[in-house]
Design an enzyme around this catalytic site. Structure first.
Site, short mmCIF file in Angstrom:
data_model
loop_
_atom_site.label_atom_id
_atom_site.label_comp_id
_atom_site.label_asym_id
_atom_site.label_seq_id
_atom_site.Cartn_x
_atom_site.Cartn_y
_atom_site.Cartn_z
N SER A 63 0.81 -1.23 0.00
CA SER A 63 0.00 0.00 0.00
C SER A 63 0.84 1.28 0.00
CB SER A 63 -0.96 0.03 1.19
OG SER A 63 -0.28 0.24 2.40
N LYS A 100 0.66 4.52 6.85
CA LYS A 100 0.03 5.39 5.85
C LYS A 100 0.54 6.81 6.02
CE LYS A 100 -2.95 2.31 4.19
NZ LYS A 100 -2.17 1.12 4.49
#
Length: 142
Positions: A63, A100
């Site tokens: 990701s 993230k």
């Protein structure tokens, strides 16, 4: 529940210094090796600014490939740094770890992936969010 990160505690007591060539090594055409006068370097002393608040984690997944964090990379994470807009953070959201980029908007907070195959995570009042630390370096294997 499987954690997407594997955590490691730094072992600063067994730190070793290795030879370091300050002038750099050419990645283009080779040049004669006239100056092999190296100094010593300890990577944990270079990569870690706050020894008491730093840990390592192994990334699991894709990701964050756009930020240069690939599956299997080792991240250096500093818990003493402030989680601000644009920083890459290791977070625990609703009991699951993720890494993230933090995106702060006027009335919203997002955890942003760096891969178009993944969706942003909008953090709401219903979520339990804990920012564990800020990624300061990524150690790669070739």
């Amino acid at each position: 529940m499987k954690s997407p990160l594997t955590f490691f505690k730094p072992d600063f007591e067994n730190s070793r210094s290795l030879p370091y060539f300050e002038g750099g090594i050419k990645a283009g055409f080779p040049s004669p090796a006239t100056d092999f006068e190296g100094t010593q370097i300890s990577l944990d002393k270079v990569l870690v600014k706050n020894f008491e608040a730093t840990f390592y984690a192994k990334a699991d997944g894709t990701s964050m490939i756009g930020a240069g964090i690939d599956d299997g990379d080792i991240m250096v994470i500093d818990r003493s740094l402030e989680p601000t807009d644009g920083k890459i953070a290791v977070c625990c959201i609703d009991g699951e770890f993720t890494v993230k980029r933090i995106k702060v908007e006027k009335d919203a907070l997002y955890l942003m992936p760096e891969n178009a195959a993944f969706q942003p995570i909008k953090v709401t009042e219903e979520n339990k969010l804990l920012v564990w630390g800020i990624v300061t370096y990524v150690i790669k294997s070739v």
